[in-house]
Write a protein that holds these residues in place. Structure first.
Motif, PDB file in Angstrom:
ATOM      1  N   LEU A  15     -28.527  14.877  -6.157  1.00 44.84           N
ATOM      2  CA  LEU A  15     -27.604  14.772  -5.025  1.00 44.84           C
ATOM      3  C   LEU A  15     -26.589  13.659  -5.251  1.00 44.84           C
ATOM      4  N   LEU A  16     -27.042  12.548  -5.832  1.00 42.66           N
ATOM      5  CA  LEU A  16     -26.144  11.439  -6.141  1.00 42.66           C
ATOM      6  C   LEU A  16     -25.101  11.852  -7.169  1.00 42.66           C
ATOM      7  N   LEU A  17     -25.524  12.568  -8.194  1.00 42.31           N
ATOM      8  CA  LEU A  17     -24.597  13.047  -9.224  1.00 42.31           C
ATOM      9  C   LEU A  17     -23.608  14.041  -8.638  1.00 42.31           C
ATOM     10  N   LEU A  18     -24.086  14.933  -7.737  1.00 39.84           N
ATOM     11  CA  LEU A  18     -23.204  15.908  -7.104  1.00 39.84           C
ATOM     12  C   LEU A  18     -22.161  15.204  -6.253  1.00 39.84           C
ATOM     13  N   SER A  19     -22.591  14.191  -5.504  1.00 41.84           N
ATOM     14  CA  SER A  19     -21.672  13.423  -4.664  1.00 41.84           C
ATOM     15  C   SER A  19     -20.623  12.725  -5.521  1.00 41.84           C
ATOM     16  N   PHE A  20     -21.068  12.137  -6.639  1.00 43.35           N
ATOM     17  CA  PHE A  20     -20.142  11.453  -7.546  1.00 43.35           C
ATOM     18  C   PHE A  20     -19.147  12.437  -8.136  1.00 43.35           C
ATOM     19  N   TRP A  21     -19.633  13.624  -8.520  1.00 47.81           N
ATOM     20  CA  TRP A  21     -18.751  14.645  -9.108  1.00 47.81           C
ATOM     21  C   TRP A  21     -17.709  15.105  -8.100  1.00 47.81           C
ATOM     22  N   GLN A  22     -18.140  15.318  -6.842  1.00 46.71           N
ATOM     23  CA  GLN A  22     -17.206  15.762  -5.816  1.00 46.71           C
ATOM     24  C   GLN A  22     -16.157  14.698  -5.540  1.00 46.71           C
ATOM     25  N   GLU A  23     -16.570  13.426  -5.566  1.00 43.47           N
ATOM     26  CA  GLU A  23     -15.637  12.322  -5.327  1.00 43.47           C
ATOM     27  C   GLU A  23     -14.615  12.220  -6.449  1.00 43.47           C
ATOM     28  N   GLN A  24     -15.088  12.413  -7.681  1.00 46.01           N
ATOM     29  CA  GLN A  24     -14.184  12.286  -8.816  1.00 46.01           C
ATOM     30  C   GLN A  24     -13.247  13.474  -8.945  1.00 46.01           C
ATOM     31  N   LYS A  25     -13.685  14.633  -8.462  1.00 43.01           N
ATOM     32  CA  LYS A  25     -12.852  15.830  -8.549  1.00 43.01           C
ATOM     33  C   LYS A  25     -11.850  15.805  -7.414  1.00 43.01           C
ATOM     34  N   GLY A  26     -10.828  14.980  -7.566  1.00 38.80           N
ATOM     35  CA  GLY A  26      -9.868  14.810  -6.493  1.00 38.80           C
ATOM     36  C   GLY A  26      -8.586  14.187  -6.993  1.00 38.80           C
ATOM     37  N   MET A  27      -7.916  13.444  -6.121  1.00 38.84           N
ATOM     38  CA  MET A  27      -6.649  12.807  -6.426  1.00 38.84           C
ATOM     39  C   MET A  27      -6.742  11.353  -5.978  1.00 38.84           C
ATOM     40  N   HIS A  28      -6.297  10.451  -6.860  1.00 38.61           N
ATOM     41  CA  HIS A  28      -6.435   9.028  -6.580  1.00 38.61           C
ATOM     42  C   HIS A  28      -5.158   8.300  -6.982  1.00 38.61           C
ATOM     43  N   ILE A  29      -4.703   7.399  -6.121  1.00 41.91           N
ATOM     44  CA  ILE A  29      -3.548   6.560  -6.440  1.00 41.91           C
ATOM     45  C   ILE A  29      -3.978   5.498  -7.443  1.00 41.91           C
ATOM     46  N   THR A  30      -3.252   5.402  -8.560  1.00 39.81           N
ATOM     47  CA  THR A  30      -3.581   4.409  -9.585  1.00 39.81           C
ATOM     48  C   THR A  30      -2.601   3.233  -9.583  1.00 39.81           C
ATOM     49  N   LYS A  31      -1.373   3.469  -9.116  1.00 36.17           N
ATOM     50  CA  LYS A  31      -0.396   2.381  -9.038  1.00 36.17           C
ATOM     51  C   LYS A  31       0.712   2.769  -8.071  1.00 36.17           C
ATOM     52  N   SER A  32       1.151   1.797  -7.270  1.00 34.69           N
ATOM     53  CA  SER A  32       2.267   2.010  -6.346  1.00 34.69           C
ATOM     54  C   SER A  32       3.454   1.157  -6.775  1.00 34.69           C
ATOM     55  N   GLN A  33       4.644   1.697  -6.569  1.00 39.97           N
ATOM     56  CA  GLN A  33       5.870   1.050  -7.013  1.00 39.97           C
ATOM     57  C   GLN A  33       6.927   1.200  -5.918  1.00 39.97           C
ATOM     58  N   THR A  34       7.705   0.160  -5.703  1.00 42.52           N
ATOM     59  CA  THR A  34       8.803   0.230  -4.744  1.00 42.52           C
ATOM     60  C   THR A  34      10.104   0.501  -5.488  1.00 42.52           C
ATOM     61  N   ILE A  35      10.754   1.607  -5.155  1.00 41.42           N
ATOM     62  CA  ILE A  35      12.032   1.969  -5.767  1.00 41.42           C
ATOM     63  C   ILE A  35      13.080   2.034  -4.664  1.00 41.42           C
ATOM     64  N   ASP A  36      14.162   1.277  -4.865  1.00 40.11           N
ATOM     65  CA  ASP A  36      15.193   1.184  -3.828  1.00 40.11           C
ATOM     66  C   ASP A  36      16.318   2.181  -4.060  1.00 40.11           C
ATOM     67  N   SER A  37      17.335   2.100  -3.226  1.00 42.55           N
ATOM     68  CA  SER A  37      18.589   2.865  -3.351  1.00 42.55           C
ATOM     69  C   SER A  37      18.432   4.362  -3.114  1.00 42.55           C
ATOM     70  N   LEU A  38      17.332   4.765  -2.477  1.00 43.07           N
ATOM     71  CA  LEU A  38      17.117   6.179  -2.162  1.00 43.07           C
ATOM     72  C   LEU A  38      17.247   6.457  -0.675  1.00 43.07           C
ATOM     73  N   GLY A  39      17.375   5.425   0.166  1.00 39.65           N
ATOM     74  CA  GLY A  39      17.191   5.629   1.589  1.00 39.65           C
ATOM     75  C   GLY A  39      15.718   5.920   1.795  1.00 39.65           C
ATOM     76  N   ALA A  40      15.427   6.930   2.609  1.00 41.12           N
ATOM     77  CA  ALA A  40      14.054   7.418   2.717  1.00 41.12           C
ATOM     78  C   ALA A  40      13.868   8.509   1.666  1.00 41.12           C
ATOM     79  N   CYS A  41      12.988   8.263   0.703  1.00 40.18           N
ATOM     80  CA  CYS A  41      12.771   9.249  -0.359  1.00 40.18           C
ATOM     81  C   CYS A  41      12.221  10.534   0.255  1.00 40.18           C
ATOM     82  N   GLN A  42      12.800  11.677  -0.153  1.00 36.24           N
ATOM     83  CA  GLN A  42      12.420  12.968   0.411  1.00 36.24           C
ATOM     84  C   GLN A  42      11.691  13.875  -0.567  1.00 36.24           C
ATOM     85  N   GLY A  43      11.642  13.507  -1.841  1.00 35.70           N
ATOM     86  CA  GLY A  43      10.929  14.359  -2.785  1.00 35.70           C
ATOM     87  C   GLY A  43      11.147  13.935  -4.216  1.00 35.70           C
TER      88      GLY A  43
END
Length: 293
Positions: A15-43
């Motif tokens: 059950l622990l391994l299944l929980s770990f696998w389900q957690e890893q099978k996803g999407m995770h933010i690895t780094k955030s960056q501030t980029i200017d001159s776009l106004g509100a970025c739309q895509g």
């Protein structure tokens, strides 16, 4: 100890391994960056190693970047979505590009606070010319009123039954649809309600900010907010099954609950394990993401 007792002892580990696998099978933010001159970025749009961020500054803008390590580097190339200096595509919401097919840019503008009135327009553009001259002057081919839409437009090329279509979706809290337009008919049309433009459609969940087609997986990603204008959600749907049933057929949903801002767009950056999520925030508006399948 019996074999049965050994088996019961293993259950917590499994059950622990299944929980770990389900957690890893996803999407995770690895780094955030501030980029200017776009106004509100739309895509964000990834094209042959080039990354285009678009937003609603004092005029609609598209700016070119390249991925350097785990950060985006500006390439000193900015497109202003203007004609004769006047803002035309003031709130860009989607760039549909595929091979030699017509290129379309969406524009979605809320006309009232309730979100019941929208101005939704799809512009056909000369993309090569736009990249060269960096304004819409001489590069606007046609203007199409997306009057089939319910709330806004966000064009993206998708493949259905070996043919490419321009998909778009609504943003609101109810009656949302994903619609597929024939690109040849769309390029000749003055409005999307004209005969032959709309080919297929299905209902979908609310707050869709953008779309992303994954050809390798034959999946469509609904890039969404969990509530109006807030929090991140990615809904992966089976396009063929959704069209057949008339409603979204969900394969998986990924919520990024540590972020409460407004997710606007997402793309893969040369690999199905590396993604870029963008928001309308002034800070940390560009986010590198690890995607595990």
């Amino acid at each position: 100890m019996s074999k049965q007792q050994h088996w019961f002892l293993r259950i917590p580990v499994l059950l622990l391994l299944l929980s770990f696998w389900q957690e890893q099978k996803g999407m995770h933010i690895t780094k955030s960056q501030t980029i200017d001159s776009l106004g509100a970025c739309q895509g964000v749009s990834y094209q042959d190693g080039k990354i285009f961020l678009y937003g609603d500054r004092e005029t609609g803008v598209i700016r070119e970047y390249r991925l350097s390590g785990d950060s985006l580097q500006y390439q000193d190339k900015e497109i202003r979505l203007t004609i004769a200096g006047q803002d035309l595509i003031n709130h860009p919401t989607g760039i549909a590009v595929h091979g030699d097919l017509p290129v379309f840019i969406g524009n979605s503008v809320r006309l009232n606070a309730e979100g019941t009135l929208w101005k939704a327009v799809i512009y056909q553009v000369n993309w090569a010319g736009l990249l060269q001259t960096r304004t819409l002057d001489g590069n606007l081919i046609s203007t199409i009123d997306d009057d089939t839409c319910i709330q806004g437009t966000r064009p993206e090329y998708v493949q259905y039954q070996d043919k490419w279509y321009v998909a778009t979706a609504d943003y609101g809290g109810k009656a949302n649809e994903v619609r597929l337009y024939d690109p040849t008919a769309l390029a000749k049309a003055g409005k999307t309600s004209e005969k032959g433009v709309l080919v297929k459609k299905f209902t979908c969940s609310p707050w869709v900010q953008n779309l992303l087609w994954i050809p390798e997986k034959k999946q469509l990603v609904l890039i969404q907010n969990q509530v109006e204008g807030r929090k991140w959600r990615f809904t992966y749907v089976d396009l063929d099954k959704s069209i057949a049933s008339g409603k979204e057929e969900v394969m998986r949903v990924v919520d990024i609950n540590e972020r409460a801002d407004e997710l606007e767009g997402f793309t893969f950056a040369g690999s199905l394990n590396t993604g870029i999520g963008v928001t309308s925030s002034r800070k940390n508006n560009v986010n590198m993401m690890q995607v595990n399948w």
